[in-house]
Design a protein around this motif. Structure first.
Motif, PDB file in Angstrom:
ATOM      1  N   GLU A   1      72.162  -3.127  52.249  1.00 27.88           N
ATOM      2  CA  GLU A   1      72.945  -4.017  51.406  1.00 27.88           C
ATOM      3  C   GLU A   1      74.121  -4.390  52.281  1.00 27.88           C
ATOM      4  N   GLY A   2      74.771  -3.798  52.834  1.00 25.75           N
ATOM      5  CA  GLY A   2      75.959  -3.860  53.754  1.00 25.75           C
ATOM      6  C   GLY A   2      75.782  -4.687  54.899  1.00 25.75           C
ATOM      7  N   THR A   3      74.402  -4.997  55.299  1.00 22.67           N
ATOM      8  CA  THR A   3      74.070  -6.048  56.622  1.00 22.67           C
ATOM      9  C   THR A   3      74.248  -7.342  56.113  1.00 22.67           C
ATOM     10  N   ALA A   4      75.301  -7.994  56.744  1.00 24.10           N
ATOM     11  CA  ALA A   4      75.188  -9.511  56.368  1.00 24.10           C
ATOM     12  C   ALA A   4      75.695 -10.377  57.397  1.00 24.10           C
ATOM     13  N   SER A   5      75.449 -11.697  57.089  1.00 19.14           N
ATOM     14  CA  SER A   5      75.947 -12.648  57.743  1.00 19.14           C
ATOM     15  C   SER A   5      75.221 -12.508  59.110  1.00 19.14           C
ATOM     16  N   SER A   6      76.138 -12.541  60.248  1.00 20.38           N
ATOM     17  CA  SER A   6      75.462 -12.571  61.726  1.00 20.38           C
ATOM     18  C   SER A   6      74.766 -11.434  61.931  1.00 20.38           C
TER      19      SER A   6
ATOM     20  N   GLY B   1      65.087   0.611  55.627  1.00 21.99           N
ATOM     21  CA  GLY B   1      66.426   0.390  54.872  1.00 21.99           C
ATOM     22  C   GLY B   1      66.191  -0.099  53.419  1.00 21.99           C
ATOM     23  N   THR B   2      67.167  -0.897  53.074  1.00 16.22           N
ATOM     24  CA  THR B   2      67.315  -1.772  51.939  1.00 16.22           C
ATOM     25  C   THR B   2      67.401  -3.250  52.308  1.00 16.22           C
ATOM     26  N   GLN B   3      67.296  -4.040  51.190  1.00 18.36           N
ATOM     27  CA  GLN B   3      67.417  -5.526  51.333  1.00 18.36           C
ATOM     28  C   GLN B   3      68.802  -5.829  51.748  1.00 18.36           C
ATOM     29  N   THR B   4      69.034  -6.701  52.764  1.00 17.89           N
ATOM     30  CA  THR B   4      70.342  -7.244  53.144  1.00 17.89           C
ATOM     31  C   THR B   4      71.303  -7.974  52.064  1.00 17.89           C
TER      32      THR B   4
ATOM     33  N   THR C   1      66.501 -18.552  59.131  1.00 18.22           N
ATOM     34  CA  THR C   1      65.783 -17.584  59.933  1.00 18.22           C
ATOM     35  C   THR C   1      64.839 -18.410  60.859  1.00 18.22           C
ATOM     36  N   PRO C   2      64.237 -17.894  61.952  1.00 14.19           N
ATOM     37  CA  PRO C   2      63.262 -18.624  62.633  1.00 14.19           C
ATOM     38  C   PRO C   2      61.836 -19.204  61.943  1.00 14.19           C
ATOM     39  N   SER C   3      61.729 -18.270  61.001  1.00 14.56           N
ATOM     40  CA  SER C   3      60.575 -18.525  59.878  1.00 14.56           C
ATOM     41  C   SER C   3      61.017 -19.808  58.877  1.00 14.56           C
ATOM     42  N   LEU C   4      62.219 -20.395  59.070  1.00 13.14           N
ATOM     43  CA  LEU C   4      62.818 -21.399  58.250  1.00 13.14           C
ATOM     44  C   LEU C   4      63.018 -20.885  56.828  1.00 13.14           C
ATOM     45  N   LYS C   5      63.303 -19.539  56.873  1.00  9.11           N
ATOM     46  CA  LYS C   5      63.636 -19.237  55.496  1.00  9.11           C
ATOM     47  C   LYS C   5      65.137 -19.088  55.146  1.00  9.11           C
ATOM     48  N   HIS C   6      65.562 -19.350  53.871  1.00  7.35           N
ATOM     49  CA  HIS C   6      67.152 -19.006  53.857  1.00  7.35           C
ATOM     50  C   HIS C   6      67.380 -17.429  53.655  1.00  7.35           C
ATOM     51  N   VAL C   7      68.558 -17.104  53.875  1.00 10.94           N
ATOM     52  CA  VAL C   7      69.109 -15.837  53.786  1.00 10.94           C
ATOM     53  C   VAL C   7      70.157 -15.881  52.644  1.00 10.94           C
ATOM     54  N   THR C   8      70.801 -16.825  52.376  1.00  8.85           N
ATOM     55  CA  THR C   8      71.800 -16.827  51.384  1.00  8.85           C
ATOM     56  C   THR C   8      71.002 -16.591  49.968  1.00  8.85           C
ATOM     57  N   LYS C   9      71.865 -16.230  49.189  1.00  7.11           N
ATOM     58  CA  LYS C   9      71.430 -16.004  47.909  1.00  7.11           C
ATOM     59  C   LYS C   9      71.334 -17.102  46.900  1.00  7.11           C
ATOM     60  N   VAL C  10      70.749 -18.102  47.454  1.00  5.96           N
ATOM     61  CA  VAL C  10      70.703 -19.491  46.650  1.00  5.96           C
ATOM     62  C   VAL C  10      69.341 -20.051  46.775  1.00  5.96           C
TER      63      VAL C  10
ATOM     64  N   VAL D   1      65.988 -11.368  43.722  1.00  5.98           N
ATOM     65  CA  VAL D   1      64.918 -11.444  44.592  1.00  5.98           C
ATOM     66  C   VAL D   1      64.887 -12.796  45.427  1.00  5.98           C
ATOM     67  N   GLY D   2      64.662 -12.766  46.657  1.00  5.10           N
ATOM     68  CA  GLY D   2      64.494 -13.766  47.569  1.00  5.10           C
ATOM     69  C   GLY D   2      65.769 -14.077  48.517  1.00  5.10           C
ATOM     70  N   GLY D   3      67.050 -13.388  48.062  1.00  9.79           N
ATOM     71  CA  GLY D   3      67.979 -13.600  48.970  1.00  9.79           C
ATOM     72  C   GLY D   3      68.148 -12.287  50.229  1.00  9.79           C
ATOM     73  N   GLY D   4      68.462 -12.637  51.118  1.00  8.23           N
ATOM     74  CA  GLY D   4      68.609 -11.253  52.060  1.00  8.23           C
ATOM     75  C   GLY D   4      67.298 -11.197  52.897  1.00  8.23           C
ATOM     76  N   VAL D   5      67.304 -10.093  54.084  1.00  7.70           N
ATOM     77  CA  VAL D   5      66.102  -9.716  54.537  1.00  7.70           C
ATOM     78  C   VAL D   5      65.713  -8.441  54.122  1.00  7.70           C
ATOM     79  N   ARG D   6      64.476  -8.475  53.914  1.00  7.66           N
ATOM     80  CA  ARG D   6      63.821  -7.259  52.896  1.00  7.66           C
ATOM     81  C   ARG D   6      63.280  -6.387  54.269  1.00  7.66           C
ATOM     82  N   PRO D   7      63.457  -5.090  54.045  1.00  7.85           N
ATOM     83  CA  PRO D   7      62.874  -4.025  54.986  1.00  7.85           C
ATOM     84  C   PRO D   7      61.368  -3.944  54.845  1.00  7.85           C
ATOM     85  N   ASP D   8      60.828  -3.215  56.010  1.00  7.09           N
ATOM     86  CA  ASP D   8      59.305  -3.158  55.790  1.00  7.09           C
ATOM     87  C   ASP D   8      58.930  -1.722  55.284  1.00  7.09           C
ATOM     88  N   ILE D   9      60.216  -0.960  55.384  1.00 10.56           N
ATOM     89  CA  ILE D   9      59.982   0.514  54.906  1.00 10.56           C
ATOM     90  C   ILE D   9      61.056   0.652  54.341  1.00 10.56           C
ATOM     91  N   PHE D  10      61.189   0.980  52.765  1.00  8.60           N
ATOM     92  CA  PHE D  10      62.487   1.345  51.994  1.00  8.60           C
ATOM     93  C   PHE D  10      62.990   2.485  52.359  1.00  8.60           C
TER      94      PHE D  10
END
Length: 367
Positions: free
Chosen positions: A251-256, A275-278, A305-314, A327-336
């Motif tokens: 959750e501390g992975t942010a921005s750039s 990890g966990t959702q960014t 993102t390259p797949s045209l998804k928003h990362v911001t929590k909006v 749910v919906g903001g940030g990048v989700r991990p494949d393995i929690f």
């Protein structure tokens, strides 16, 4: 000798993940013997604050189980060596540290990698994309899109950074480091002339971008076995030459840092995100100093993102009453893998590193 801890911009280590069984792998990670630590001066630049920029510390080592073995045995075990790199922010100095880290670990015989961007708050987006561009073979792979306040929608591909004099080459592959540069020069030689490169139009459709600039759509991490064009620019070509990569996020992975993560994941370059959702901050901001000593942070663009998804929590981000999470903001991990107890300074005691090693070991070997 100074230790490498969380306040350093890049931390590097190398270990062997070989074991007789999967259960043997976890204790093996706890047996690092650090060989040396060297501090490099930071590179001054617009993103550094002179004396405030921390040095970059590298640690290179091997597991103690192999430390007493002969050189022949070490060479035989090189195929199991795993390199670990931690980036705590993106800046000119962290890019220089990253390049040095790769060279150190390649010399140590690393054959797969764990890149740790947990608690990486971001930094300079251009440095994040330059770092990501070194891991993608196709110069037309999209790193991200930027959407500005005037409606401009611009793709940023690997080629944008290949034409830069600072581009160090294509890393973590058995292909020559110059392979991406040579392809770009072969396909778009005019871009390498003085003032020859120009950014894609901000107002062209995605189809037009693909026709005129060769912009490639992203591929899923899980679709790398699907059929693909047989041209030399295919992102799935020569997969067997690429070294496997797992990225650690939280959750501390942010921005750039989220740009970096999503650019590699959407282009199928990662075995898994662990990890966990960014955090979910997809905004590009400029800070304007004010006369009273304060500052005004002005949002000038948003990245997708390259797949045209928003990362911001909006936008698509919604509150899930069942879990109490956004749910919906940030990048989700494949393995929690939670990091609520913090990130251990000793990577051998880090459970998420152990899970990342399992992901590398369990991968079907396509990378």
């Amino acid at each position: 000798m100074n230790s490498c801890d969380g306040d350093r911009e890049a931390v590097v280590s190398s270990s062997s993940s070989s074991s007789s069984s999967k259960d043997d792998k976890a204790p093996l990670v706890n047996q690092f013997e650090w060989m040396r630590c060297m501090e490099l001066g930071y590179m001054d630049g617009p993103d550094s604050n002179n004396d405030m920029a921390p040095p970059i510390c590298f640690q290179c080592g091997n597991s103690s189980s192999n430390s007493s073995s002969s050189s022949n045995n070490n060479n035989n075990n090189n195929k199991d060596n795993v390199g670990y790199i931690r980036l705590t922010r993106f800046s000119r100095s962290s890019t220089a540290g990253y390049i040095q880290a790769i060279h150190e670990l390649e010399k140590a015989g690393a054959q797969s990698y764990i890149i740790d961007v947990r608690n990486n708050y971001g930094g300079v987006i251009q440095e994040a994309m330059l770092t990501a561009s070194t891991l993608l073979r196709n110069p037309h792979s999209v790193l991200c899109y930027t959407l500005n306040s005037r409606g401009g929608f611009t793709p940023h591909d690997v080629e944008e950074y290949v034409v830069d004099a600072r581009y160090p080459g294509y890393f973590l592959s058995r292909d020559p480091q110059s392979v991406t540069l040579e392809q770009a020069k072969r396909e778009d030689p005019d871009y390498f002339k003085e003032n020859g490169w120009y950014p894609p139009s901000s107002y062209a459709s995605l189809r037009e971008q693909r026709l005129k600039r060769g912009i490639m759509p992203p591929i899923s991490t899980y679709s790398t076995t699907s059929s693909s064009p047989s041209s030399s620019s295919s992102p799935n070509k020569n997969l067997e030459s690429r070294k496997k990569v797992v990225i650690l996020i939280n959750e501390g992975t942010a921005s750039s840092a989220e740009v970096f993560v999503s650019s590699l994941r959407d282009n199928g370059r990662t075995v898994a995100l662990v990890g966990t959702q960014t955090y979910g901050k997809g905004l590009i901001q400029h800070t304007i100093p004010m006369p009273d000593g304060g500052g005004l942070r002005l949002t000038v663009a948003e990245y997708l993102t390259p797949s045209l998804k928003h990362v911001t929590k909006v936008g698509d981000a919604k509150y899930d009453p069942s879990s109490g999470r956004i749910v919906g903001g940030g990048v989700r991990p494949d393995i929690f893998c939670p990091s609520t107890q913090g990130i251990p300074s000793n990577i051998g005691a880090d459970i998420c590193v152990g899970i990342a090693l399992d992901a590398l070991d369990d991968d079907d070997g396509i990378f």
